[in-house]
Design an enzyme around this catalytic site. Structure first.
Site, PDB file in Angstrom:
ATOM      1  N   ASP A 193       0.857  -1.185   0.000  1.00 16.38           N
ATOM      2  CA  ASP A 193       0.000   0.000   0.000  1.00 16.38           C
ATOM      3  C   ASP A 193       0.896   1.239   0.000  1.00 16.38           C
ATOM      4  O   ASP A 193       1.941   1.258   0.651  1.00 16.38           O
ATOM      5  CB  ASP A 193      -0.832  -0.106   1.297  1.00 16.38           C
ATOM      6  N   ILE A 194       0.514   2.242  -0.794  1.00 18.54           N
ATOM      7  CA  ILE A 194       1.333   3.467  -0.858  1.00 18.54           C
ATOM      8  C   ILE A 194       1.138   4.253   0.450  1.00 18.54           C
ATOM      9  O   ILE A 194       0.004   4.444   0.901  1.00 18.54           O
ATOM     10  CB  ILE A 194       0.936   4.322  -2.081  1.00 18.54           C
ATOM     11  N   GLU A 236      -5.122   2.414  -3.452  1.00 16.24           N
ATOM     12  CA  GLU A 236      -3.656   2.500  -3.559  1.00 16.24           C
ATOM     13  C   GLU A 236      -3.035   1.243  -2.956  1.00 16.24           C
ATOM     14  O   GLU A 236      -1.921   1.262  -2.458  1.00 16.24           O
ATOM     15  CB  GLU A 236      -3.112   3.766  -2.876  1.00 16.24           C
TER      16      GLU A 236
HETATM   17  N1  LIG Z   1      -5.487   9.595  -7.123  1.00 23.91           N
HETATM   18  C1  LIG Z   1      -6.160   8.558  -6.670  1.00 23.91           C
HETATM   19  N2  LIG Z   1      -6.403   8.442  -5.346  1.00 23.91           N
HETATM   20  C2  LIG Z   1      -7.064   7.368  -4.902  1.00 23.91           C
HETATM   21  C3  LIG Z   1      -7.526   6.389  -5.770  1.00 23.91           C
HETATM   22  N3  LIG Z   1      -8.154   5.425  -5.026  1.00 23.91           N
HETATM   23  C4  LIG Z   1      -8.078   5.826  -3.755  1.00 23.91           C
HETATM   24  N4  LIG Z   1      -7.413   6.998  -3.642  1.00 23.91           N
HETATM   25  C5  LIG Z   1      -7.139   7.799  -2.451  1.00 23.91           C
HETATM   26  O1  LIG Z   1      -6.190   7.098  -1.663  1.00 23.91           O
HETATM   27  C6  LIG Z   1      -6.249   7.659  -0.345  1.00 23.91           C
HETATM   28  C7  LIG Z   1      -6.046   6.553   0.679  1.00 23.91           C
HETATM   29  O2  LIG Z   1      -5.913   7.174   1.909  1.00 23.91           O
HETATM   30  P1  LIG Z   1      -5.831   6.394   3.275  1.00 23.91           P
HETATM   31  O3  LIG Z   1      -6.653   5.129   3.184  1.00 23.91           O
HETATM   32  O4  LIG Z   1      -6.165   7.351   4.360  1.00 23.91           O
HETATM   33  O5  LIG Z   1      -4.369   5.923   3.391  1.00 23.91           O
HETATM   34  P2  LIG Z   1      -2.997   6.695   3.314  1.00 23.91           P
HETATM   35  O6  LIG Z   1      -3.176   8.165   3.239  1.00 23.91           O
HETATM   36  O7  LIG Z   1      -2.218   6.081   2.195  1.00 23.91           O
HETATM   37  O8  LIG Z   1      -2.327   6.330   4.682  1.00 23.91           O
HETATM   38  P3  LIG Z   1      -1.577   5.026   5.088  1.00 23.91           P
HETATM   39  O9  LIG Z   1      -2.121   3.936   4.235  1.00 23.91           O
HETATM   40  O10 LIG Z   1      -1.917   4.835   6.522  1.00 23.91           O
HETATM   41  O11 LIG Z   1      -0.128   5.259   4.885  1.00 23.91           O
HETATM   42  C8  LIG Z   1      -7.595   8.366  -0.233  1.00 23.91           C
HETATM   43  O12 LIG Z   1      -7.374   9.761  -0.184  1.00 23.91           O
HETATM   44  C9  LIG Z   1      -8.312   7.988  -1.543  1.00 23.91           C
HETATM   45  O13 LIG Z   1      -9.127   9.026  -2.015  1.00 23.91           O
HETATM   46  C10 LIG Z   1      -7.273   6.529  -7.174  1.00 23.91           C
HETATM   47  O14 LIG Z   1      -7.645   5.705  -8.009  1.00 23.91           O
HETATM   48  N5  LIG Z   1      -6.583   7.632  -7.552  1.00 23.91           N
END
Ligand SMILES: Nc1nc2c(ncn2[C@@H]2O[C@H](COP(=O)(O)OP(=O)(O)OP(=O)(O)O)[C@@H](O)[C@H]2O)c(=O)[nH]1
Length: 318
Positions: A193-194, A236
């Site tokens: 996961d990013i 992500e």
């Molecule tokens: N640009 C983009 N963002 C996405 C997509 N799918 C999900 N996201 C975003 O990915 C983010 C995931 O955030 P969180 O689940 O809070 O996780 P995080 O910020 O990576 O934090 P940690 O996982 O705890 O490191 C959210 O802001 C979603 O809106 C996509 O297809 N494109």
């Protein structure tokens, strides 16, 4: 009276054979041409006079001679007809396709029948080869097949990354899990996961976020072996199923992926976007109830990587 009827019949039959829209060729047992109808004249560009008494193989060097002779021998021995359809062999003799609607193919698809022709002495001394132009049917079927393949591909693929989508990837995992149970082969699962991806979106915008997701997918793709199955699991979050690998091998794979992503230089408005990934590894060799449990293990390991500071690999159970 009867004789004139027979002669009439003969002429009628000849006219029919000449004009029907299928190829009719009569060959003797040396494969020399004796009858050649107008379909054959039109499509081969050779007149009946020109083809007469010439070897079928000389006229059509593209014919697979061994296969054709074998087929004819069976027809003669058994005294029954033999059929070949375009799905087995697209054509017997290569004719150009002139049909305007099916112009996508440059040759004529053919079905072929070989009939034994019995002489009055009950011997089979001649064969009739009948060639049907089935280009229309073949092209339609191939186009339908191609559309169906495209639909299948689309229904399995994630639009943004081109990786397997979650549904299809889970089916693959389920299959691999069942195979693993049956044969005891080794396999591992990596989930990653990013890190702080929300911040990437918030700082650089959603489009830049999409570019980051695509770049990570590309790095992942470059690391895969043919048998590995990768998917986008969620926004992500990514998953990779690594067949024939143990937990140690999977850790090395995951660590390499982590380093490569860390080194990625994705720019947005002249600024490099810094980002990392956290990874969890689960070993399919450990006894599990079902594939869902293995996902939970990898997820748990990923959670530990996040909790311990991110940008790292954790193997479940270690
Ligand atoms: N640009 C983009 N963002 C996405 C997509 N799918 C999900 N996201 C975003 O990915 C983010 C995931 O955030 P969180 O689940 O809070 O996780 P995080 O910020 O990576 O934090 P940690 O996982 O705890 O490191 C959210 O802001 C979603 O809106 C996509 O297809 N494109």
């Amino acid at each position: 009276m009867a004789e004139s009827m027979d002669l009439n019949d003969f002429h009628w039959l000849l006219a029919i054979v000449q004009s029907i829209d299928v190829g009719v060729v009569v060959l003797d047992r040396q494969y020399n041409v004796e009858v050649w109808n107008s379909f054959m004249e039109n499509h081969s560009g050779r007149s009946a006079r020109d083809a007469a008494e010439r070897s079928f193989f000389e006229l059509f060097p593209e014919v697979d001679e061994v296969w054709f002779r074998n087929k004819v021998e069976n027809v003669v021995t058994l005294g029954t007809a033999a059929f070949t359809i375009w799905e087995q062999r697209p054509y017997l003799v290569r004719f150009k396709n002139y049909q305007p609607i099916t112009g996508v193919e440059d040759f004529m698809y053919q079905n072929t029948t070989i009939l034994p022709l019995m002489a009055t002495n009950s011997k089979i001394e001649h064969l009739c080869v009948i060639i049907y132009d089935v280009t229309g049917v073949a092209v339609n079927k191939r186009q339908l097949q191609s559309i169906s393949d495209q639909f299948k591909h689309l229904s399995r693929t994630d639009r943004l990354t081109g990786l397997n989508n979650r549904g299809h990837w889970e089916e693959e995992l389920k299959r691999e899990h069942a195979r693993h149970r049956r044969y005891g082969s080794s396999a591992a699962l990596v989930i990653f996961d990013i890190d702080h991806f929300k911040k990437v979106n918030d700082t650089y915008g959603h489009q830049a976020g999409d570019t980051v997701i695509r770049s990570v997918a590309q790095v992942l793709r470059e690391q895969l072996r043919d048998t590995d199955i990768a998917g986008r699991y969620g926004g992500e979050e990514f998953v990779v199923l690594l067949p024939d690998i143990d937990a140690t091998g999977a850790r090395i794979f995951a660590e390499r992926l982590r380093m490569l992503v860390e080194r990625l230089q994705i720019s947005h408005d002249g600024q490099v976007i810094p980002f990392t990934i956290s990874l969890g590894v689960a070993d399919l060799s450990e006894p599990s109830h079902d594939h869902q449990q293995v996902i939970q293990w990898a997820d748990q390991a990923l959670y530990n990587s996040k909790r311990n500071g991110r940008n790292q690999v954790t193997v479940f159970g270690f």
